[in-house]
Write an enzyme that holds these catalytic residues in place. Structure first.
Site, PDB file in Angstrom:
ATOM      1  N   THR A   1       0.838  -1.205   0.000  1.00 27.24           N
ATOM      2  CA  THR A   1       0.000   0.000   0.000  1.00 27.24           C
ATOM      3  C   THR A   1       0.873   1.255   0.000  1.00 27.24           C
ATOM      4  O   THR A   1       0.640   2.189  -0.770  1.00 27.24           O
ATOM      5  CB  THR A   1      -0.916  -0.010   1.246  1.00 27.24           C
ATOM      6  OG1 THR A   1      -1.705  -1.196   1.211  1.00 27.24           O
ATOM      7  CG2 THR A   1      -1.813   1.203   1.285  1.00 27.24           C
TER       8      THR A   1
ATOM      9  N   ASN B   1      -5.847  -9.252  -7.913  1.00 28.93           N
ATOM     10  CA  ASN B   1      -5.835 -10.072  -6.691  1.00 28.93           C
ATOM     11  C   ASN B   1      -7.070 -10.959  -6.573  1.00 28.93           C
ATOM     12  O   ASN B   1      -7.029 -11.987  -5.899  1.00 28.93           O
ATOM     13  CB  ASN B   1      -5.704  -9.185  -5.443  1.00 28.93           C
ATOM     14  CG  ASN B   1      -6.603  -7.979  -5.480  1.00 28.93           C
ATOM     15  OD1 ASN B   1      -6.494  -7.139  -6.368  1.00 28.93           O
ATOM     16  ND2 ASN B   1      -7.508  -7.900  -4.522  1.00 28.93           N
TER      17      ASN B   1
ATOM     18  N   HIS C   1       4.456 -10.023   2.070  1.00 27.34           N
ATOM     19  CA  HIS C   1       3.645 -11.126   2.599  1.00 27.34           C
ATOM     20  C   HIS C   1       2.886 -11.909   1.540  1.00 27.34           C
ATOM     21  O   HIS C   1       2.242 -12.905   1.855  1.00 27.34           O
ATOM     22  CB  HIS C   1       2.717 -10.632   3.722  1.00 27.34           C
ATOM     23  CG  HIS C   1       1.559  -9.788   3.297  1.00 27.34           C
ATOM     24  ND1 HIS C   1       0.268 -10.247   3.374  1.00 27.34           N
ATOM     25  CD2 HIS C   1       1.483  -8.529   2.845  1.00 27.34           C
ATOM     26  CE1 HIS C   1      -0.554  -9.282   2.977  1.00 27.34           C
ATOM     27  NE2 HIS C   1       0.170  -8.225   2.653  1.00 27.34           N
TER      28      HIS C   1
ATOM     29  N   CYS D   1     -10.051  -7.730   1.928  1.00 26.67           N
ATOM     30  CA  CYS D   1     -10.529  -6.481   2.513  1.00 26.67           C
ATOM     31  C   CYS D   1     -12.057  -6.429   2.528  1.00 26.67           C
ATOM     32  O   CYS D   1     -12.638  -5.650   3.243  1.00 26.67           O
ATOM     33  CB  CYS D   1     -10.013  -5.293   1.720  1.00 26.67           C
ATOM     34  SG  CYS D   1      -8.284  -5.412   1.350  1.00 26.67           S
TER      35      CYS D   1
END
Ligand code: PLP
Length: 397
Positions: free
Chosen positions: A76, A154, A204, A328
């Site tokens: 981000t 994603n 990650h 999210c």
């Protein structure tokens, strides 16, 4: 707490298991080697050497020079930093072109920029999640300062032709940023052969820890830092470095680069086995997104006549981790903006689940997940009233 042997982790686009080899390289920097890399004495400079090595390894993964890597706190931050640099902190009269399927790390930032006076054009996608490059080119205006398009989605895994988009941007003399958070470590990347200006990655997603990322800044591109303070990262990102995590990202990058082809073939085989078995056994199931131009590890499936939120609960009870849209959005009843941008039917939007595979998945757990998922969808379809006009053949459980 669930132990790892109780779960079947099929959510590797949300995050990945820390590779034990990565942890091993990190440990000294969380214990004995705690020097500050900016200190002049050897106890600090040995830490600086470890940072330099990590930078070289990440540069090798991305096919660029070590000097073009700026470590950040996450993907981000890398995205936000690229935007800030292109805008030079002055939004008046400026324009950005982006796509309708970006991660919130891009689209929410664009929403903020728009509120603060920057013009933003969002280019849509077709029902397969593909971009119309002519539409993207047509959206670029004289006042455009940046085009940003992700490398791999994603949620669906769909790949954008970012090298081509970068060429378009260069022809129009506009900077180009790509969010490669999902692509890095899964696809070969050679930034030095491209005209990409900025490229974001996140630790990650490739078996490094959470809370570390990197921004590639091409040496041809002017750069303005977001974090101002010390001279760390050659003055491009102030703040004492998260040494252990950066070392971890370096090791993870090395492992991904070494085993890319063989590992991705194995992961693809698991994904394809899973997807084929489910498409065969569960009627009225559809793959979301282009099945060819797609990450080898991702399967976004729409199951007619179910609610993905209910499926997630039942799957969770049986230890299967997957997601509805992006992580999210979990817990939110809002259908994913990515699937919505693809103009899928309401039924497909409501019944979509994302499965993403990784290095540590085993064939046996994939087989188990196939059985559990077949049974779960069958159960939900029996419980849910069929929408008008739709009839289902119940899967064999
Ligand atoms: N971009 C994409 C495409 C992602 O999938 C993610 C994480 O899900 C991010 C950016 C954000 O990365 P991070 O969690 O490191 O901030």
């Amino acid at each position: 707490m669930l132990s790892p042997d109780q779960i079947i982790y099929l959510d590797n686009n949300a995050t990945t298991q820390l590779d034990p080899a990565v942890l091993e390289e990190m440990l000294p920097f969380l214990t004995s080697s705690y020097g500050n890399p900016s200190s002049g004495y050897r106890f600090g400079s040995q830490v600086r050497t470890a940072l330099d090595r990590a930078r070289e390894r990440v540069a090798t993964l991305l096919g660029c020079e070590p000097t073009e890597i700026v470590f950040t706190s996450c993907g981000t931050e890398a995205n936000n930093t690229a935007f800030n640099s292109a805008l030079q902190f002055d939004l008046a009269g400026k324009h950005i072109v982006t796509t309708a399927v970006e991660h919130s790390a891009t689209y929410r930032y664009c929403e903020q920029l728009a509120k603060r006076g920057c013009a933003v054009t969002t280019v849509g996608v077709d029902s397969e999640g593909n971009l119309d490059l002519d539409a993207l080119e047509g959206a670029i205006r004289p006042e455009t300062v940046l085009v940003s398009a992700m490398w791999a989605n994603n949620e669906t895994g769909v790949l954008f032709p970012v090298e081509k988009i970068a060429e378009i941007a260069r022809r129009k003399r506009v900077l180009f940023h790509t969010d490669a958070v999902q692509a890095a470590g899964k696809l070969p990347i050679r930034l030095r052969d491209s005209v990409i200006n900025f490229c974001s990655v996140s630790g990650h997603k490739l078996h490094a820890p959470k809370g570390v990322g990197a921004l590639y800044v091409s040496r041809r591109s002017a750069f303005r830092p977001t974090l101002i303070g010390g001279d760390q990262e050659n003055g491009r990102r102030a703040g004492t470095e998260n040494v252990a995590s950066i070392v971890g990202l370096g090791k993870a990058a090395e492992r991904a680069a070494e085993a890319m082809a063989s590992e991705q073939n194995l992961v693809r085989a698991l994904r394809d086995r899973f997807e084929t078995a489910i498409l065969t056994a569960v009627p009225e199931t559809f793959v979301n997104g282009d099945r060819e131009a797609r990450l080898p590890n991702t399967s976004s499936l729409a199951f007619a006549g179910i609610e993905s939120a209910a499926a997630l609960v039942l799957l969770d009870q049986q230890g299967v981790c997957c997601s509805a849209g992006s992580a999210c959005h979990t817990g939110s009843l809002q259908p994913s903006h990515v699937l919505r941008a693809m103009k899928l039917s309401e039924d497909r939007l409501r019944g979509s689940l994302r499965f993403s595979f990784g290095r540590f998945n085993a064939e046996a757990e994939v087989e188990k997940a196939i059985t559990i998922l077949r049974q779960t969808i069958g159960k939900l379809r029996r419980l849910c009233a069929s929408p008008a006009g739709t009839s289902y053949v119940q899967p064999q459980t």
